[in-house]
Design an enzyme around this catalytic site. Structure first.
Site, PDB file in Angstrom:
ATOM      1  N   HIS A 166       0.802  -1.227   0.000  1.00 38.75           N
ATOM      2  CA  HIS A 166       0.000   0.000   0.000  1.00 38.75           C
ATOM      3  C   HIS A 166       0.830   1.270   0.000  1.00 38.75           C
ATOM      4  O   HIS A 166       0.322   2.357   0.290  1.00 38.75           O
ATOM      5  CB  HIS A 166      -0.990   0.007   1.178  1.00 38.75           C
ATOM      6  CG  HIS A 166      -2.272   0.723   0.876  1.00 38.75           C
ATOM      7  ND1 HIS A 166      -2.384   2.090   0.932  1.00 38.75           N
ATOM      8  CD2 HIS A 166      -3.480   0.262   0.489  1.00 38.75           C
ATOM      9  CE1 HIS A 166      -3.607   2.441   0.615  1.00 38.75           C
ATOM     10  NE2 HIS A 166      -4.298   1.344   0.337  1.00 38.75           N
ATOM     11  N   HIS A 189       7.823   7.231   5.123  1.00 37.14           N
ATOM     12  CA  HIS A 189       6.984   8.089   5.963  1.00 37.14           C
ATOM     13  C   HIS A 189       6.211   7.247   6.954  1.00 37.14           C
ATOM     14  O   HIS A 189       5.827   6.122   6.672  1.00 37.14           O
ATOM     15  CB  HIS A 189       6.044   8.945   5.118  1.00 37.14           C
ATOM     16  CG  HIS A 189       5.241   8.166   4.119  1.00 37.14           C
ATOM     17  ND1 HIS A 189       5.762   7.745   2.909  1.00 37.14           N
ATOM     18  CD2 HIS A 189       3.983   7.698   4.157  1.00 37.14           C
ATOM     19  CE1 HIS A 189       4.849   7.079   2.253  1.00 37.14           C
ATOM     20  NE2 HIS A 189       3.749   7.020   2.987  1.00 37.14           N
ATOM     21  N   PHE A 190       5.988   7.829   8.104  1.00 37.31           N
ATOM     22  CA  PHE A 190       5.162   7.232   9.145  1.00 37.31           C
ATOM     23  C   PHE A 190       3.853   8.005   9.208  1.00 37.31           C
ATOM     24  O   PHE A 190       3.869   9.231   9.259  1.00 37.31           O
ATOM     25  CB  PHE A 190       5.855   7.312  10.519  1.00 37.31           C
ATOM     26  CG  PHE A 190       7.041   6.401  10.649  1.00 37.31           C
ATOM     27  CD1 PHE A 190       8.239   6.684  10.012  1.00 37.31           C
ATOM     28  CD2 PHE A 190       6.954   5.243  11.403  1.00 37.31           C
ATOM     29  CE1 PHE A 190       9.328   5.842  10.130  1.00 37.31           C
ATOM     30  CE2 PHE A 190       8.038   4.393  11.517  1.00 37.31           C
ATOM     31  CZ  PHE A 190       9.230   4.691  10.877  1.00 37.31           C
TER      32      PHE A 190
HETATM   33  P1  5GP Z   1       1.396   5.717   1.478  1.00 33.65           P
HETATM   34  O1  5GP Z   1       0.204   5.009   0.875  1.00 33.65           O
HETATM   35  O2  5GP Z   1       2.531   5.875   0.502  1.00 33.65           O
HETATM   36  O3  5GP Z   1       1.829   5.085   2.776  1.00 33.65           O
HETATM   37  O4  5GP Z   1       0.862   7.139   1.885  1.00 33.65           O
HETATM   38  C1  5GP Z   1       1.157   8.313   1.185  1.00 33.65           C
HETATM   39  C2  5GP Z   1       0.362   9.415   1.841  1.00 33.65           C
HETATM   40  O5  5GP Z   1       0.786  10.665   1.314  1.00 33.65           O
HETATM   41  C3  5GP Z   1      -1.152   9.314   1.578  1.00 33.65           C
HETATM   42  O6  5GP Z   1      -1.847   9.207   2.809  1.00 33.65           O
HETATM   43  C4  5GP Z   1      -1.480  10.604   0.836  1.00 33.65           C
HETATM   44  O7  5GP Z   1      -2.716  11.133   1.205  1.00 33.65           O
HETATM   45  C5  5GP Z   1      -0.322  11.508   1.219  1.00 33.65           C
HETATM   46  N1  5GP Z   1      -0.015  12.511   0.220  1.00 33.65           N
HETATM   47  C6  5GP Z   1       0.126  12.300  -1.110  1.00 33.65           C
HETATM   48  N2  5GP Z   1       0.421  13.455  -1.740  1.00 33.65           N
HETATM   49  C7  5GP Z   1       0.462  14.406  -0.772  1.00 33.65           C
HETATM   50  C8  5GP Z   1       0.737  15.816  -0.811  1.00 33.65           C
HETATM   51  O8  5GP Z   1       0.991  16.413  -1.851  1.00 33.65           O
HETATM   52  N3  5GP Z   1       0.713  16.460   0.383  1.00 33.65           N
HETATM   53  C9  5GP Z   1       0.423  15.829   1.558  1.00 33.65           C
HETATM   54  N4  5GP Z   1       0.419  16.563   2.664  1.00 33.65           N
HETATM   55  N5  5GP Z   1       0.173  14.515   1.618  1.00 33.65           N
HETATM   56  C10 5GP Z   1       0.192  13.808   0.470  1.00 33.65           C
END
Ligand code: 5GP
Length: 137
Positions: A92, A99-100
């Site tokens: 996912h 990132h956490f």
């Molecule tokens: P992952 O699925 O990779 O663990 O989570 C990535 C997270 O980054 C998602 O919860 C998504 O909403 C967040 N995200 C994606 N693009 C941006 C952005 O441009 N700004 C912020 N603040 N969050 C983002």
């Protein structure tokens, strides 16, 4: 190396709702929150997944995660939360910069939805597997 959206946030090219910053760590609100106060905590150096992150940045994140969690709880009134950390597309991960997630859980059910299809660890597999992992550390 592929650029991610977090490259642009860390460099200051893109704005974010910042909640914390030090020499190694940046934390800001997730733009598509699972619940109110959903916060992302990232190292200021690029590593795609946690297993590739250097110990200095990993330690810096570990040091501040409890404090940022407390602040999120205090600011939102949430009493429960999940810390989530995805590695790899099949796990996912969408943004390939470690990132956490700090995701508050509320009584209205908003927050992280978890599937937990648990198995049962039996010997001798447990012993063998623990030894295989341990000898690599
Ligand atoms: P992952 O699925 O990779 O663990 O989570 C990535 C997270 O980054 C998602 O919860 C998504 O909403 C967040 N995200 C994606 N693009 C941006 C952005 O441009 N700004 C912020 N603040 N969050 C983002």
């Amino acid at each position: 190396m592929a650029q991610t959206i977090f490259h642009r946030i860390v460099s200051g090219e893109l704005p974010c709702h910042r909640v914390y910053e030090d020499d190694h760590v940046l934390a800001f609100l997730d733009i598509f929150p699972l619940s109110r106060g959903h916060t992302l905590v990232i190292p200021k150096v690029h590593a795609e997944t946690l297993d590739r992150l250097d110990e200095e940045h990993a330690a810096a994140i570990g040091r501040v995660l409890p404090r940022i969690s407390r602040a999120v709880l205090d600011a939102t009134g949430a009493r429960a939360f999940n810390v989530l950390q995805n590695n790899g597309a099949s796990a996912h991960q969408a943004v390939f910069w470690v990132h956490f997630h700090i995701i508050p859980r509320y009584d209205d059910g908003s927050g992280l939805v978890i599937g937990w299809p648990a198995g049962k660890l039996a010997d001798p597999e447990g012993q063998e597997l623990a030894a295989r992992i341990a000898e690599r550390l």
